[in-house]
Design a protein around this motif. Structure first.
Motif, PDB file in Angstrom:
ATOM      1  N   ASN A  84       0.993  -1.528   0.123  1.00  0.00           N
ATOM      2  CA  ASN A  84       0.052   0.265   0.259  1.00  0.00           C
ATOM      3  C   ASN A  84       0.821   1.106  -0.222  1.00  0.00           C
ATOM      4  OD1 ASN A  84      -2.693  -0.864  -0.167  1.00  0.00           O
ATOM      5  ND2 ASN A  84      -2.737  -1.837   1.430  1.00  0.00           N
ATOM      6  N   ARG A 113     -14.584   7.046   1.137  1.00  0.00           N
ATOM      7  CA  ARG A 113     -14.518   6.804   3.032  1.00  0.00           C
ATOM      8  C   ARG A 113     -11.944   7.239   3.034  1.00  0.00           C
ATOM      9  NH1 ARG A 113     -16.296   1.941   4.143  1.00  0.00           N
ATOM     10  NH2 ARG A 113     -15.728   2.054   6.851  1.00  0.00           N
ATOM     11  N   SER A 114     -11.950   7.206   1.819  1.00  0.00           N
ATOM     12  CA  SER A 114     -10.378   6.984   1.789  1.00  0.00           C
ATOM     13  C   SER A 114      -9.405   8.844   1.271  1.00  0.00           C
ATOM     14  CB  SER A 114      -9.607   6.077   0.773  1.00  0.00           C
ATOM     15  OG  SER A 114      -8.303   5.978   0.793  1.00  0.00           O
ATOM     16  N   SER A 168      -6.128  10.441   0.465  1.00  0.00           N
ATOM     17  CA  SER A 168      -4.651  10.182   0.189  1.00  0.00           C
ATOM     18  C   SER A 168      -3.723  11.607   0.282  1.00  0.00           C
ATOM     19  CB  SER A 168      -4.262   9.403  -0.655  1.00  0.00           C
ATOM     20  OG  SER A 168      -4.577   8.246  -0.418  1.00  0.00           O
ATOM     21  N   GLU A 215      -1.771   8.486   4.166  1.00  0.00           N
ATOM     22  CA  GLU A 215      -3.387   7.988   3.375  1.00  0.00           C
ATOM     23  C   GLU A 215      -4.374   7.367   4.859  1.00  0.00           C
ATOM     24  OE1 GLU A 215      -3.607   4.265   1.327  1.00  0.00           O
ATOM     25  OE2 GLU A 215      -5.697   4.544   0.833  1.00  0.00           O
ATOM     26  N   TYR A 216      -4.952   8.115   4.814  1.00  0.00           N
ATOM     27  CA  TYR A 216      -6.594   8.154   5.724  1.00  0.00           C
ATOM     28  C   TYR A 216      -7.217   6.694   5.283  1.00  0.00           C
ATOM     29  CZ  TYR A 216      -3.676  10.418   8.847  1.00  0.00           C
ATOM     30  OH  TYR A 216      -2.875  11.635   9.714  1.00  0.00           O
ATOM     31  N   PHE A 217      -8.159   5.895   6.006  1.00  0.00           N
ATOM     32  CA  PHE A 217      -9.130   5.204   5.730  1.00  0.00           C
ATOM     33  C   PHE A 217     -10.118   5.581   7.014  1.00  0.00           C
ATOM     34  CE2 PHE A 217     -12.250   2.573   3.172  1.00  0.00           C
ATOM     35  CZ  PHE A 217     -13.025   1.279   3.947  1.00  0.00           C
ATOM     36  N   ARG A 257      -3.695   4.442   7.278  1.00  0.00           N
ATOM     37  CA  ARG A 257      -3.636   3.082   6.763  1.00  0.00           C
ATOM     38  C   ARG A 257      -2.346   3.037   6.075  1.00  0.00           C
ATOM     39  NH1 ARG A 257      -7.769   0.509   2.319  1.00  0.00           N
ATOM     40  NH2 ARG A 257      -7.246   1.885   1.372  1.00  0.00           N
ATOM     41  N   SER A 282     -14.771  11.830   7.077  1.00  0.00           N
ATOM     42  CA  SER A 282     -14.061  11.733   5.896  1.00  0.00           C
ATOM     43  C   SER A 282     -13.032  12.740   5.627  1.00  0.00           C
ATOM     44  CB  SER A 282     -14.710  10.732   4.461  1.00  0.00           C
ATOM     45  OG  SER A 282     -14.797   9.656   5.007  1.00  0.00           O
ATOM     46  N   SER A 298      -9.600  11.522  -2.659  1.00  0.00           N
ATOM     47  CA  SER A 298      -9.971  10.957  -2.087  1.00  0.00           C
ATOM     48  C   SER A 298     -10.754   9.726  -3.171  1.00  0.00           C
ATOM     49  CB  SER A 298     -11.555  11.071  -1.917  1.00  0.00           C
ATOM     50  OG  SER A 298     -12.448  11.447  -2.479  1.00  0.00           O
ATOM     51  N   THR A 339     -12.595   3.589  -1.851  1.00  0.00           N
ATOM     52  CA  THR A 339     -11.301   2.047  -1.010  1.00  0.00           C
ATOM     53  C   THR A 339     -12.726   1.280  -0.159  1.00  0.00           C
ATOM     54  OG1 THR A 339      -9.622   0.820  -1.156  1.00  0.00           O
ATOM     55  CG2 THR A 339     -10.253   2.570   0.159  1.00  0.00           C
TER      56      THR A 339
END
Lengths: 108, 116
Positions: free
Chosen positions: A94, B30-31, B33, B48-50, B55, B72, B93, B96
């Motif tokens: 990732n 929801r993601s 970066s 990156e956030y989820f 994440r 979000s 966004s 994902t």
């Protein structure tokens, strides 16, 4: 060593020419993205590939997972295609890696 | 649907200050970066956030941090600014579905930060 290598760095074409931009990568990937960036900074995602080939209008993107290589083709190029094209990969872990970009100038 | 929005679009700060940039993703995504783009280094992945969790993180010093809220929306913060932090900061966004999936990324217009 860059994980993603693009060629050529600069490309000048006459309107109507067929254009190919190449991308090679060295990491295992879950997906490869082709991005387009116009002057001013805005980035548009053109394709996301994990196998095979995709086509949107005059743009075609292919990927060969075994050879770790992708190509972006533009058929019948037009001055509005002038932009920087960036290859990006998302690794199995990732992480995102980016090529340095190909600056395309299509002359009328 | 409205696209990804970033605020502010332009920002000038002096060395040593801190800055917070904001990103509102496409509704339902929801993601989020974050990326840094400079003439010398090109595009580089920041984090990156989820679902409010970081994440993944790129190779940037701890001065760079971020967070994601329950709606979000995401913010990134850079403390003790250096001249080399001058860059275009982009967020993207995606819808994902979780670790290992890799959906299309939709980029915002970016925030151009100048550090003097």
């Amino acid at each position: 060593k860059n994980e993603v290598e693009q060629s050529p760095q600069n490309l000048t074409a006459q309107e109507g020419e067929f254009i190919t931009i190449n991308c090679s990568y060295s990491v295992g990937i879950s997906a490869l993205h082709w991005l387009q960036q116009h002057p001013g900074g805005g980035i548009v995602s053109l394709f996301m590939l994990s196998s095979g080939k995709k086509k949107h209008g005059r743009l075609i993107a292919t990927i060969n997972i075994q050879e770790k290589h992708s190509s972006l083709h533009i058929t019948a190029s037009h001055p509005r295609d002038s932009a920087v094209y960036i290859c990006a990969v998302r690794s199995y872990f990732n992480k995102f890696y980016f090529g340095s970009g190909t600056k395309l100038n299509v002359k009328p | 649907k409205a696209g990804v929005t970033q605020t502010p679009r332009y920002l000038i700060k002096t060395r040593g200050q801190q800055v917070t940039l904001s990103c509102s993703p496409i509704s339902g995504h929801r993601s989020v970066s974050w990326y840094q783009q400079t003439p010398g280094q090109g595009l580089q992945f920041l984090f990156e956030y989820f679902s409010e969790t970081q994440r993944n993180k790129g190779n940037f010093p701890g001065r760079f941090s971020g967070r994601q809220f329950s709606n979000s929306r995401s913010e990134m913060n850079v403390s003790t600014l250096e001249l080399g932090d001058s860059a275009l900061y982009l967020c993207a966004s995606s819808p994902t579905g979780g670790a290992g999936s890799s959906y299309e990324q939709y980029f915002g217009p970016g925030t151009r930060l100048t550090v003097t």
